[in-house]
Design an enzyme around this catalytic site. Structure first.
Site, PDB file in Angstrom:
ATOM      1  N   ASP A  23       0.879  -1.166   0.000  1.00 57.35           N
ATOM      2  CA  ASP A  23       0.000   0.000   0.000  1.00 57.35           C
ATOM      3  C   ASP A  23       0.918   1.218   0.000  1.00 57.35           C
ATOM      4  OD1 ASP A  23      -1.675   2.100   0.526  1.00 57.35           O
ATOM      5  OD2 ASP A  23      -2.380   1.360   2.468  1.00 57.35           O
ATOM      6  N   LYS A  87       2.754  11.236  -3.568  1.00 56.62           N
ATOM      7  CA  LYS A  87       1.705  10.536  -4.314  1.00 56.62           C
ATOM      8  C   LYS A  87       0.760  11.530  -5.011  1.00 56.62           C
ATOM      9  CE  LYS A  87      -1.737   6.907  -3.468  1.00 56.62           C
ATOM     10  NZ  LYS A  87      -2.240   6.025  -2.397  1.00 56.62           N
ATOM     11  N   GLU A 187      -7.238   0.539  -4.595  1.00 55.81           N
ATOM     12  CA  GLU A 187      -7.256   0.442  -3.130  1.00 55.81           C
ATOM     13  C   GLU A 187      -8.593  -0.072  -2.581  1.00 55.81           C
ATOM     14  OE1 GLU A 187      -6.004   4.397  -2.144  1.00 55.81           O
ATOM     15  OE2 GLU A 187      -3.979   4.020  -2.847  1.00 55.81           O
ATOM     16  N   ASP A 211     -12.968   5.644   2.715  1.00 55.66           N
ATOM     17  CA  ASP A 211     -11.542   5.679   3.047  1.00 55.66           C
ATOM     18  C   ASP A 211     -11.149   7.080   3.508  1.00 55.66           C
ATOM     19  OD1 ASP A 211      -8.788   5.725   3.109  1.00 55.66           O
ATOM     20  OD2 ASP A 211      -8.507   4.716   1.177  1.00 55.66           O
TER      21      ASP A 211
END
Ligand code: AMP
Length: 615
Positions: A23, A87, A187, A211
């Protein structure tokens, strides 16, 4: 319809090999594996017990990088040389991120172009791919240290909304870190997989994955059907997460305590705010005394502070439902991901919003994505099910046609899922079965490609050659499983056969096959031309033979002899494997026999007229 399931994975995969799940998060990253002994997914833990590695890279004076906790500590003391949240920059140009650059304490180069962004640290320039690869390298080294074995293959997760460029950037970062990235997984899909959703073939479910991490919020709506996971909608807020809760708490304290020297205290207050927030998941009251001040926060106060932020996340949920044209009743399950979903109020509000008594929240919300990635990795390793997965077809897929030629139905590099079909027919009168051999590879002749499986369609009712219509279809589902089916359309005959799965090719084998096809392209063309000429010659010989057997009486002895002679010459030409000679002699036989067809028609007509009166 006859079906065969064939596994066409990309990598060299052995039973005992560990493929890790990664992850690669905005704030934290972690690695998980499925243990061989217990078959359970676990996050890899250092001796210090930590699983999370802060996704932060720090460069010292010499340009040497460090990653993780030690780098994160430099965020306050050396912000220009400390890169976090990389990211957010993956696969983006300066134009894409221009509005966000004030959020970064490091230097994002403004070249006002559409090319990918670069980050300047001292005299050096780094791409987000370089920086992510440093994080991945650190994760790889940790995994190797903990597992005491080399780690070369990984599954990496990305947000469901990542586009192709961002996915490719992630893949490239993996490659740079020395990892063979077998698959990029969404994800939310990984999180659902961690809860076992999508593993059963007959399962059908619509899932909302909520999330809420440190800096971002994502809501994804997934539909799982037949082991295929489709993303129906995504929505979110790239600047909503735990950090905002911390900031709101700091704001509350500043107002409450009337702080004079804001700047110096702010960093400390933020850390205290995070401690308060975390502690209030377990207790009702937080208090911390320093020599200068006392910080306190009750759970009720936290909830008042957090409420408007949580409301923003619920607005995103509503938007996603609208986009997917679904109502709350259509959502079967809600999966919770990200550290901030530990907040009691978050859980309560999400339950209320989706009208659920329970949520999927019993796995560690920081680890659940990595755990799912590990499960996916385990499937790819062939340890978990019979199915192997891939996301583009690495080599062309096709079937063998007359003369051993490869007829490609799905070309290499086709996106999956994918579907292709083509009709074929029989070569011989009354042919009652047809063998469908499936091959993978780039060469023109199947003998040079890799045989995957054979499907035998039998029970075709007797029909003249060329009349049956056999539809062969290839279907590659979203998980990369190829299903081949065959059906004779006139009679509806279909065949059912199962062929046990085979493992995929190694990268080296695949590369060799591709190189092979390039270096042999010219020979392949020649070979194909020879096969085509030979097939035509053979068909001609068969037709003439049948004619002579049935209708020999229509020919004079001399004609019969000439035909036989030419047939023998053509057979010899076939032996010579000289394409031009075969074509010339086929044409000659054609010339000789053409008038016979007319004669046959006349004879048939005469026969039909017999006994009939002409008015
Ligand atoms: P992630 O990006 O998923 O690692 O999420 C990290 C975020 O979760 C940070 O903002 C943490 O402060 C937050 N977090 C971790 N534990 C808790 C907790 N017990 N209660 C509330 N927030 C938490």
């Amino acid at each position: 319809m006859g079906k065969i399931a064939i596994n066409i994975a990309t990598g060299s995969i052995q039973q005992s090999e560990t493929i890790v799940g990664i992850d690669l998060g905005t704030t934290n990253s972690l690695i998980a594996i499925v243990r061989h002994d217990t078959k359970k997914a676990i996050a890899l833990r250092e001796i210090d017990g930590l699983t999370l590695v802060p996704s932060v890279v720090h460069f010292d004076h010499f340009g040497n990088p460090s990653v993780g906790v030690s780098a994160a500590e430099k965020m306050i003391s050396d912000p220009q040389n400390t890169i976090y949240s990389v990211k957010r920059l993956m696969g983006k140009s300066y134009k894409d991120v221009a509005s966000e650059t004030n959020q970064f304490s490091y230097k994002v180069i403004d070249d006002n172009s559409d090319s990918l962004v670069k980050i300047q640290v001292g005299e050096r320039f780094y791409s987000p791919i370089d920086l992510s690869s440093l994080i991945l390298k650190e994760l790889k080294a940790r995994a190797e240290h903990i597992l005491k074995t080399p780690v070369n293959k990984a599954v990496i997760t990305v947000p469901a909304y990542f586009n192709d460029t961002q996915r490719q950037a992630t893949r490239d970062a993996g490659k740079l870190a020395g990892l063979d990235v077998l698959r990029i997984v969404n994800e939310p899909t990984a999180a659902s997989l961690a809860y076992g959703m999508g593993l059963k073939a007959d399962e059908e479910k619509t899932i909302a994955v909520y999330d809420l991490g440190g800096g971002t919020f994502d809501l994804s709506i997934l539909h799982i059907h037949n082991g295929i996971c489709e993303v129906l909608a995504t929505n979110g807020d790239t600047y909503l997460g735990g950090d905002d809760f911390d900031q709101a708490i700091v704001k509350h304290w500043i107002q409450e305590l009337n702080f004079p020297s804001l700047n110096n205290a702010q960093a400390k207050l933020r850390l205290a705010a995070e401690r308060a927030k975390k502690q209030l998941s377990e207790s009702d009251f937080f208090e911390e005394k320093t020599s200068e001040y006392t910080l306190s926060l009750s759970r009720a106060q936290l909830e008042t502070i957090a409420s408007p932020l949580i409301q923003r996340s619920l607005d995103c949920c509503r938007n996603a439902l609208n986009d997917a044209q679904l109502s709350i009743n259509n959502i079967d399950e809600v999966v919770m991901v990200g550290g901030s979903t530990r907040l009691y109020l978050v859980k309560e509000k999400v339950k209320q919003f989706f009208g659920k008594d329970r949520l999927y929240d019993n796995l560690n919300p920081d680890e659940v994505v990595a755990l799912g990635a590990a499960i996916q990795a385990d499937i790819l390793a062939g340890n978990n099910t019979e199915m192997l997965l891939l996301d583009v077809t690495p080599l062309s897929l096709g079937i063998e046609t007359m003369g051993g030629l490869m007829d490609v139905l799905i070309p290499r590099n086709s996106k999956i899922p994918n579907k292709a079909g083509r009709q074929y027919t029989t070569q011989i009168d009354g042919q009652s079965s047809m063998r469908i051999s499936v091959f993978q590879g780039e060469r023109d002749l199947v003998k040079d490609n890799r045989a995957l499986a054979t499907l035998n369609l039998s029970g075709i009712p007797g029909m003249p050659a060329g009349l049956p219509k056999v539809e062969v279809s290839f279907l590659i589902d979203a998980d990369g499983i190829l299903k081949v089916s065959a059906k004779e359309l006139r009679s509806g005959v279909e065949q059912s056969i199962e062929i046990s799965p085979k493992y995929g090719l190694t990268d080296e084998q695949m590369e060799a096959m591709l190189l092979d096809s390039l270096s042999n392209a010219k020979e392949d063309m020649q070979a194909r031309a020879l096969v085509e000429a030979s097939t035509e010659a053979q068909q001609m010989l068969d037709t003439v033979n049948r004619f002579l057997q049935k209708n020999g009486s229509l020919l004079q002895a001399e004609e019969n002899q000439t035909t036989q002679n030419q047939m023998n010459i053509l057979k010899e030409a076939l032996e010579s494997k000289d394409k031009n000679l075969i074509q010339t002699e086929t044409e000659k036989l054609n010339e000789i026999t053409r008038p016979y067809a007319e004669r046959l028609m006349d004879a048939a007509l005469t026969e039909a007229m017999k006994g009939k009166k002409i008015l």
